[in-house]
Design an enzyme around this catalytic site. Structure first.
Site, PDB file in Angstrom:
ATOM      1  N   TRP A 117       0.836  -1.205   0.000  1.00  0.00           N
ATOM      2  CA  TRP A 117       0.000   0.000   0.000  1.00  0.00           C
ATOM      3  C   TRP A 117       0.869   1.253   0.000  1.00  0.00           C
ATOM      4  CZ3 TRP A 117      -0.347   3.922   3.655  1.00  0.00           C
ATOM      5  CH2 TRP A 117      -1.380   4.844   3.448  1.00  0.00           C
ATOM      6  N   HIS A 118       1.969   1.243   0.767  1.00  0.00           N
ATOM      7  CA  HIS A 118       2.850   2.412   0.789  1.00  0.00           C
ATOM      8  C   HIS A 118       3.446   2.665  -0.599  1.00  0.00           C
ATOM      9  CE1 HIS A 118       2.795   2.247   5.230  1.00  0.00           C
ATOM     10  NE2 HIS A 118       3.185   3.492   5.151  1.00  0.00           N
ATOM     11  N   ASP A 119       3.979   1.632  -1.195  1.00  0.00           N
ATOM     12  CA  ASP A 119       4.547   1.739  -2.541  1.00  0.00           C
ATOM     13  C   ASP A 119       4.976   0.349  -2.960  1.00  0.00           C
ATOM     14  OD1 ASP A 119       5.320   2.805  -4.912  1.00  0.00           O
ATOM     15  OD2 ASP A 119       6.848   4.158  -4.100  1.00  0.00           O
TER      16      ASP A 119
END
Length: 629
Positions: free
Chosen positions: A512-514
């Protein structure tokens, strides 16, 4: 109230978020009545937390032991700041490598390190964002008075059901209209890409067979995360190239294609933030929240939980606002878009569930008080000032970004540069989260506070996760962790399943962050570093040490030192230097004997810090504040 008392109130935990002083199962209106009753003793107020007892230990602040700790910290903290400052001085051999990246500062004689893109963007847009904080609520009042011809200030008495529905319609209609304008201003023509994704997700929730909704929701939204990353936000030029190639039966010459040129022209109208996909991840969480809240609401269509429990809908506890589903009519496309693109929380959060959002639209939360919001704004301003001062004297971000020669730094400098790098990461995330939450509070919506503790006030890996990006942690509990069965370590099989659950949760958190390998490693490292704490909790249960509390406290402090090192390593890999950079720093620290000497000193300071952390939490318990982190 004196200046000192006012300053203390600014840093009181209740100013940060009332969720830390009032149980999630207690309506805040009841807490206000209790707070205003001077006859109620602090122990009675704390008794609402009947799942956790008050601290029975006596305060240690004025003991000989803690005076020794004060002496150590009084010497260590100034040295820490001096070492980081010394590594950033112009006399350092590395200074010439990054000097050109520093900017003129407002402190005389000092430049400022604003090489971090996230903080530089926030800093440069503070005047415009500040204007939005003022204009957005004023426009809402104007809209309500002109379109609905009512006073948006509300009534002191309990509103009727009709009045509550009218308030929801007022706010949702304004949020929907403002969301469209906000999207167009931020993303230009790419706003239609966002709205298309929202529409498809809405169809997943409302048109597919009920039993397919959870799986389809997760597949669709995780697919969106990957698609946005792989397709660079679906540039119109690229879409036109694919379409043109398909129509012509092969590849087309982009420079001569009218369709591609038209796509390139559309891309030039990308608004203030043409790369809309960078911050769309936070919206994905709201899309999942809407779909699953809608899915779970279908189980309760035959009865009203509010009527069944005989609750006052205008005075629900936070737990009830989240768990009690919105009415079937509330799951409309207008409300869905208003929630997903709610302007104050759209870019960075904090995250609020759909049920909670609708409940707060219908009834203004009692926790939104002008005096507290003013104190919260002052607290944000002081944090912003702290960031500015540190960046004028500590150039750790510029040092880390531009391939430094780590061998030219002393082990103490390497350690402190890493340590302050984590603090700057903490501050650069804290500031936008608190700013946009402040905007939401001014607008009358109370989302959870994202960061509770300073990064130096986290003795536990598990507690660190609870207090860092707290709204995301709570979201993960509701929509991932609990549906997967939670955790239990009663048997080897349960422990293995629980560890697998943690791996799944943090794999999603990392993606989700990257979608980057170092973030995936960060997520797995967090789980790996949780295991020693879980094992220690099983091997050394607190109940076995009730007759030796001091020995248990000392034992825990040794564990905290290891926890802090592991958390530093994980977060430096994920958000600062990466795996290679971390190994280079570790090698530099252990290359000389002086590194081992400083490491011993650092462990001593961390041990003292752990004792201070424990006593802070004990003092909070004595005041009836239990944060579980």
């Amino acid at each position: 109230m004196g200046a000192f008392s006012f300053f203390r109130n600014i840093y009181h935990v209740d100013t940060l978020d009332t969720r830390f002083t009032v149980s999630s199962s207690t309506p805040y209106k009841a807490a206000i009545e209790e707070r205003n009753d001077a006859a109620v003793a602090s122990k009675e107020r704390a008794a609402r937390w009947n799942s956790r007892p008050l601290s029975s230990s006596k305060p240690r602040w004025n003991t000989l032991e803690f005076y020794l700790y004060y002496t150590i910290l009084g010497l260590a903290v100034p040295c820490m700041f001096w070492i980081a400052y010394d590594a950033s001085k112009s006399t350092n051999p590395n200074y010439k490598n990054y000097e050109r990246y520093l900017s003129p500062g407002w402190i005389p004689g000092r430049k400022i390190d604003i090489t971090d893109t996230q903080y530089r963007t926030l800093r440069s847009n503070i005047p415009y964002l500040g204007a939005l904080v003022v204009l957005h609520p004023l426009l809402r009042r104007l809209y309500s008075s002109v379109v609905y011809r009512v006073n948006s200030g509300g009534k002191a008495s309990r509103p009727t059901l009709e009045e509550a529905d009218q308030r929801l319609n007022q706010r949702a209609s304004f949020d929907f209209g403002f969301a469209i304008i906000y999207l167009l201003a931020l993303h230009g023509v790419s706003a239609f890409k966002v709205l298309t994704i929202l529409y498809l997700n809405y169809q997943v929730a409302t048109t597919l067979p009920r039993k397919s909704v959870p799986v389809a929701t997760w597949v669709f939204n995780i697919g969106i995360l990957f698609a946005n990353d792989l397709c660079n936000g679906f540039k119109f030029k690229d879409i036109a190239s694919v379409l043109g190639g398909g129509l012509s039966g092969g590849l087309i010459n982009e420079s001569n294609s009218g369709l591609v040129n038209w796509g390139r022209w559309l891309d030039s109208y990308g608004g203030l933030m043409s790369r809309w996909e960078i911050l769309f991840n936070i919206t994905v969480l709201r899309l999942i929240s809407f779909n699953l809240d809608y899915y779970w609401s279908l189980d309760r269509r035959s009865y009203s939980p509010i009527e069944k429990k005989q609750l006052d809908p205008s005075s629900l506890s936070e737990r009830d606002r989240i768990s009690i589903p919105a009415q079937s009519k509330d799951f409309s496309f207008r409300n869905y878009v208003a929630y997903a693109i709610y302007a104050p929380l759209y870019l960075t959060g904090p995250i609020i569930t759909f049920n909670d959002y609708i409940s707060q639209l219908r009834y203004k939360p009692a926790s939104v008080e002008i005096s507290r919001t003013i104190r919260y704004a002052l607290r944000f301003a002081l944090a912003f000032l702290a960031m500015e001062v540190i960046l004028h004297y500590d150039y750790v971000q510029a040092i880390g970004k531009f391939s430094p020669r780590w061998t030219e730094y002393w082990p103490s400098q390497l350690f402190l540069l890493s340590y302050f790098n984590l603090h700057l990461i903490w501050l650069k995330l804290l500031l936008p989260w608190r700013f946009f939450r402040l905007w939401s509070l001014v607008d009358g919506i109370d989302p959870p506070e994202n960061i509770i503790r300073c990064v130096s006030d986290n003795p536990s890996t598990l507690a660190f996760w609870r207090s860092w990006h707290r709204s995301f942690y709570r979201w993960s509990l509701r929509y991932i962790y609990v549906p997967l069965g939670g955790s239990s370590f009663d048997s080897v099989r349960d422990a293995a399943r629980s560890i697998f659950t943690y791996v799944l949760v943090f794999t999603f958190v990392a993606l989700w962050h990257d979608i980057k390998l170092h973030l995936l490693i960060w997520g797995w490292l967090i789980v790996f570093f949780m295991l020693p704490e879980m094992a220690a909790g099983s091997l050394f249960p607190k109940r076995d040490w009730e007759t030796r509390p001091t020995m248990f406290r000392m034992l825990c402090s040794f564990g905290v030192v290891g926890n802090i090192f592991m958390m530093m390593m994980a977060n430096l890999v994920g958000f600062a230097f990466g795996v290679d950079g971390l190994w280079a720093i570790v090698a530099g620290i252990f290359e000389h004997f002086s590194g081992l000497v400083f490491l011993t000193f650092a462990c001593t300071v961390m041990f003292v810090g752990a004792q201070i952390m424990f006593e802070i939490r004990e003092s909070e318990k004595r005041r009836g504040v239990i944060t579980k982190c």
